[in-house]
Scaffold this motif. Structure first.
Motif, PDB file in Angstrom:
ATOM      1  N   THR A  69      39.114  68.870  17.974  1.00 42.80           N
ATOM      2  CA  THR A  69      37.824  68.223  18.183  1.00 42.80           C
ATOM      3  C   THR A  69      37.814  67.578  19.563  1.00 42.80           C
ATOM      4  O   THR A  69      38.877  67.348  20.154  1.00 42.80           O
ATOM      5  CB  THR A  69      37.530  67.167  17.091  1.00 42.80           C
ATOM      6  OG1 THR A  69      36.173  66.737  17.187  1.00 42.80           O
ATOM      7  CG2 THR A  69      38.461  65.969  17.227  1.00 42.80           C
ATOM      8  N   SER A  70      36.625  67.286  20.084  1.00 39.61           N
ATOM      9  CA  SER A  70      36.508  66.602  21.369  1.00 39.61           C
ATOM     10  C   SER A  70      35.163  65.900  21.439  1.00 39.61           C
ATOM     11  O   SER A  70      34.212  66.256  20.712  1.00 39.61           O
ATOM     12  CB  SER A  70      36.655  67.586  22.530  1.00 39.61           C
ATOM     13  OG  SER A  70      35.575  68.520  22.533  1.00 39.61           O
ATOM     14  N   ASP A  71      35.067  64.890  22.304  1.00 40.71           N
ATOM     15  CA  ASP A  71      33.763  64.265  22.507  1.00 40.71           C
ATOM     16  C   ASP A  71      33.023  65.013  23.614  1.00 40.71           C
ATOM     17  O   ASP A  71      33.541  65.968  24.189  1.00 40.71           O
ATOM     18  CB  ASP A  71      33.918  62.772  22.803  1.00 40.71           C
ATOM     19  CG  ASP A  71      34.618  62.472  24.124  1.00 40.71           C
ATOM     20  OD1 ASP A  71      34.869  63.428  24.911  1.00 40.71           O
ATOM     21  OD2 ASP A  71      34.923  61.299  24.368  1.00 40.71           O
ATOM     22  N   GLU A  72      31.813  64.580  23.902  1.00 36.96           N
ATOM     23  CA  GLU A  72      30.976  65.303  24.878  1.00 36.96           C
ATOM     24  C   GLU A  72      31.624  65.315  26.256  1.00 36.96           C
ATOM     25  O   GLU A  72      31.638  66.344  26.929  1.00 36.96           O
ATOM     26  CB  GLU A  72      29.594  64.655  24.951  1.00 36.96           C
ATOM     27  CG  GLU A  72      28.610  65.424  25.823  1.00 36.96           C
ATOM     28  CD  GLU A  72      27.226  64.842  25.782  1.00 36.96           C
ATOM     29  OE1 GLU A  72      26.396  65.237  26.622  1.00 36.96           O
ATOM     30  OE2 GLU A  72      26.947  63.988  24.917  1.00 36.96           O
ATOM     31  N   GLN A  73      32.182  64.195  26.659  1.00 40.18           N
ATOM     32  CA  GLN A  73      32.812  64.141  27.974  1.00 40.18           C
ATOM     33  C   GLN A  73      34.098  64.969  27.989  1.00 40.18           C
ATOM     34  O   GLN A  73      34.401  65.656  28.960  1.00 40.18           O
ATOM     35  CB  GLN A  73      33.133  62.695  28.343  1.00 40.18           C
ATOM     36  CG  GLN A  73      33.661  62.544  29.765  1.00 40.18           C
ATOM     37  CD  GLN A  73      33.778  61.086  30.182  1.00 40.18           C
ATOM     38  OE1 GLN A  73      33.190  60.219  29.556  1.00 40.18           O
ATOM     39  NE2 GLN A  73      34.532  60.838  31.234  1.00 40.18           N
ATOM     40  N   GLY A  74      34.828  64.929  26.873  1.00 44.27           N
ATOM     41  CA  GLY A  74      36.054  65.716  26.775  1.00 44.27           C
ATOM     42  C   GLY A  74      35.794  67.206  26.848  1.00 44.27           C
ATOM     43  O   GLY A  74      36.559  67.955  27.467  1.00 44.27           O
ATOM     44  N   VAL A  82      44.414  64.147  24.094  1.00 47.84           N
ATOM     45  CA  VAL A  82      44.202  64.107  25.537  1.00 47.84           C
ATOM     46  C   VAL A  82      43.406  62.841  25.860  1.00 47.84           C
ATOM     47  O   VAL A  82      42.302  62.641  25.323  1.00 47.84           O
ATOM     48  CB  VAL A  82      43.438  65.351  26.032  1.00 47.84           C
ATOM     49  CG1 VAL A  82      43.163  65.248  27.531  1.00 47.84           C
ATOM     50  CG2 VAL A  82      44.231  66.610  25.726  1.00 47.84           C
ATOM     51  N   TYR A  83      43.965  62.003  26.743  1.00 46.57           N
ATOM     52  CA  TYR A  83      43.358  60.721  27.093  1.00 46.57           C
ATOM     53  C   TYR A  83      42.959  60.715  28.560  1.00 46.57           C
ATOM     54  O   TYR A  83      43.604  61.353  29.404  1.00 46.57           O
ATOM     55  CB  TYR A  83      44.352  59.581  26.835  1.00 46.57           C
ATOM     56  CG  TYR A  83      44.688  59.394  25.373  1.00 46.57           C
ATOM     57  CD1 TYR A  83      44.074  58.393  24.625  1.00 46.57           C
ATOM     58  CD2 TYR A  83      45.625  60.218  24.745  1.00 46.57           C
ATOM     59  CE1 TYR A  83      44.376  58.211  23.283  1.00 46.57           C
ATOM     60  CE2 TYR A  83      45.932  60.046  23.407  1.00 46.57           C
ATOM     61  CZ  TYR A  83      45.302  59.043  22.676  1.00 46.57           C
ATOM     62  OH  TYR A  83      45.614  58.883  21.353  1.00 46.57           O
ATOM     63  N   ASP A  84      41.895  59.943  28.860  1.00 50.33           N
ATOM     64  CA  ASP A  84      41.477  59.828  30.249  1.00 50.33           C
ATOM     65  C   ASP A  84      42.240  58.696  30.929  1.00 50.33           C
ATOM     66  O   ASP A  84      43.120  58.063  30.333  1.00 50.33           O
ATOM     67  CB  ASP A  84      39.962  59.647  30.351  1.00 50.33           C
ATOM     68  CG  ASP A  84      39.466  58.353  29.711  1.00 50.33           C
ATOM     69  OD1 ASP A  84      40.285  57.429  29.476  1.00 50.33           O
ATOM     70  OD2 ASP A  84      38.244  58.255  29.444  1.00 50.33           O
ATOM     71  N   ILE A  85      41.896  58.422  32.171  1.00 47.39           N
ATOM     72  CA  ILE A  85      42.622  57.428  32.960  1.00 47.39           C
ATOM     73  C   ILE A  85      42.477  56.019  32.394  1.00 47.39           C
ATOM     74  O   ILE A  85      43.298  55.140  32.629  1.00 47.39           O
ATOM     75  CB  ILE A  85      42.142  57.483  34.441  1.00 47.39           C
ATOM     76  CG1 ILE A  85      43.123  56.734  35.334  1.00 47.39           C
ATOM     77  CG2 ILE A  85      40.723  56.960  34.575  1.00 47.39           C
ATOM     78  CD1 ILE A  85      42.863  56.934  36.819  1.00 47.39           C
ATOM     79  N   GLU A  86      41.409  55.794  31.596  1.00 46.75           N
ATOM     80  CA  GLU A  86      41.185  54.491  30.964  1.00 46.75           C
ATOM     81  C   GLU A  86      41.745  54.455  29.542  1.00 46.75           C
ATOM     82  O   GLU A  86      41.455  53.552  28.776  1.00 46.75           O
ATOM     83  CB  GLU A  86      39.699  54.166  30.963  1.00 46.75           C
ATOM     84  CG  GLU A  86      39.113  54.020  32.366  1.00 46.75           C
ATOM     85  CD  GLU A  86      37.617  53.792  32.343  1.00 46.75           C
ATOM     86  OE1 GLU A  86      37.001  53.994  31.266  1.00 46.75           O
ATOM     87  OE2 GLU A  86      37.071  53.406  33.389  1.00 46.75           O
ATOM     88  N   ASN A  87      42.531  55.467  29.205  1.00 42.29           N
ATOM     89  CA  ASN A  87      43.200  55.572  27.904  1.00 42.29           C
ATOM     90  C   ASN A  87      42.232  55.759  26.733  1.00 42.29           C
ATOM     91  O   ASN A  87      42.505  55.343  25.605  1.00 42.29           O
ATOM     92  CB  ASN A  87      44.094  54.352  27.646  1.00 42.29           C
ATOM     93  CG  ASN A  87      45.259  54.700  26.729  1.00 42.29           C
ATOM     94  OD1 ASN A  87      45.814  55.800  26.789  1.00 42.29           O
ATOM     95  ND2 ASN A  87      45.626  53.769  25.851  1.00 42.29           N
ATOM     96  N   ASN A  88      41.109  56.402  26.986  1.00 41.43           N
ATOM     97  CA  ASN A  88      40.175  56.775  25.925  1.00 41.43           C
ATOM     98  C   ASN A  88      40.493  58.183  25.446  1.00 41.43           C
ATOM     99  O   ASN A  88      40.672  59.093  26.260  1.00 41.43           O
ATOM    100  CB  ASN A  88      38.731  56.743  26.438  1.00 41.43           C
ATOM    101  CG  ASN A  88      38.304  55.365  26.860  1.00 41.43           C
ATOM    102  OD1 ASN A  88      38.438  54.401  26.108  1.00 41.43           O
ATOM    103  ND2 ASN A  88      37.781  55.245  28.079  1.00 41.43           N
TER     104      ASN A  88
END
Length: 241
Positions: free
Chosen positions: A236-241, A210-216
């Motif tokens: 797994t996911s990062d804190e923002q994810g 799953v990527y954000d609008i900035e492709n992260n």
């Protein structure tokens, strides 16, 4: 009783892989985790109890501590037990054979294995397993999601998140190690790499990101298909994810 109708303890190097996988693959209660190629990567060393000519089998991941051999539940291996679904009598015979061979065992049986409540040598505790029947369209399934899940899905749409299938294993592992460096060892990460790589090779597994609008990359999960199931095996996911 003939040898063919007895439960035999078979060490890892003696197991007939072809007969083993045929038994697991044809069992009504078949589980992905019980295939020899998954056990070889998740448990590394595993023996088995086998009845007859591999008509009924029970994998036994083994370890040693203080010189004592015991049976345990490996990481990335949710449930094992007896395959195919045994009668109550046959299940009890397998359990009794297990305690003859080991002083200690802590394993997760599959849901088709009956407990043995009349023997003081065993303790059976129920565990929850979550299944979603995929025989409906998405809209029908989504109607049954709880309020918090619906809220999270709406938030994902609002933040312009997008799902990509088939992301690279290297990207997934690098992302996972970065997020969980204090929780996962290099040994366990290497084991996960072997499991996913082989699943991708066999065409049974795929990583979704799953990527954000900035492709992260913000979150990712590995799913594998086996028989009539799609298994959510790791994520797994990062804190923002």
């Amino acid at each position: 009783m003939s040898k063919e109708n007895q439960i035999r303890y078979i060490q890892h190097h003696e197991i007939d892989a072809e007969k083993w996988n045929r038994c697991i693959g044809s069992a009504a209660n078949s589980r992905f985790y019980a295939n020899d190629w998954h056990l070889d990567r998740a448990a590394v060393i595993w023996d088995a109890l086998v009845w007859g000519d591999y008509e009924i089998v029970m994998p036994l991941p083994v370890r040693k501590k203080f010189g004592i051999k015991y049976v345990y539940q490996p990481l990335y291996c949710q449930q094992l037990g007896i395959f195919p679904e045994p009668s109550i009598l046959k299940a009890h015979q397998f359990y009794e054979e297990l305690i003859k061979k080991f002083r200690y065992a802590d394993i997760h049986l599959n849901s088709a294995n009956p407990p043995f409540e009349k023997n003081q040598d065993f303790s059976f505790l129920p565990r929850k397993n979550y299944l979603i029947l995929l025989d409906k369209d998405y809209k029908s399934l989504a109607n049954d999601f709880n309020t918090n899940t619906k809220r999270n899905i709406a938030k994902a749409y609002k933040n312009n998140l997008h799902l990509i299938a088939g992301i690279r294993l290297e990207e997934y592992l690098e992302f996972k190690e970065k997020q969980e460096s204090s929780k996962i060892s290099q040994k366990d990460l290497g084991k996960l790499k072997n499991i996913i790589a082989f699943g991708q090779y066999k065409g049974t597994g795929e990583i979704y990101g799953v990527y954000d609008i900035e492709n992260n990359l913000r979150a990712a999960a590995y799913f594998c298909r086996w028989k009539d199931r799609v298994i959510y095996l790791n994520a797994t996911s990062d804190e923002q994810g």
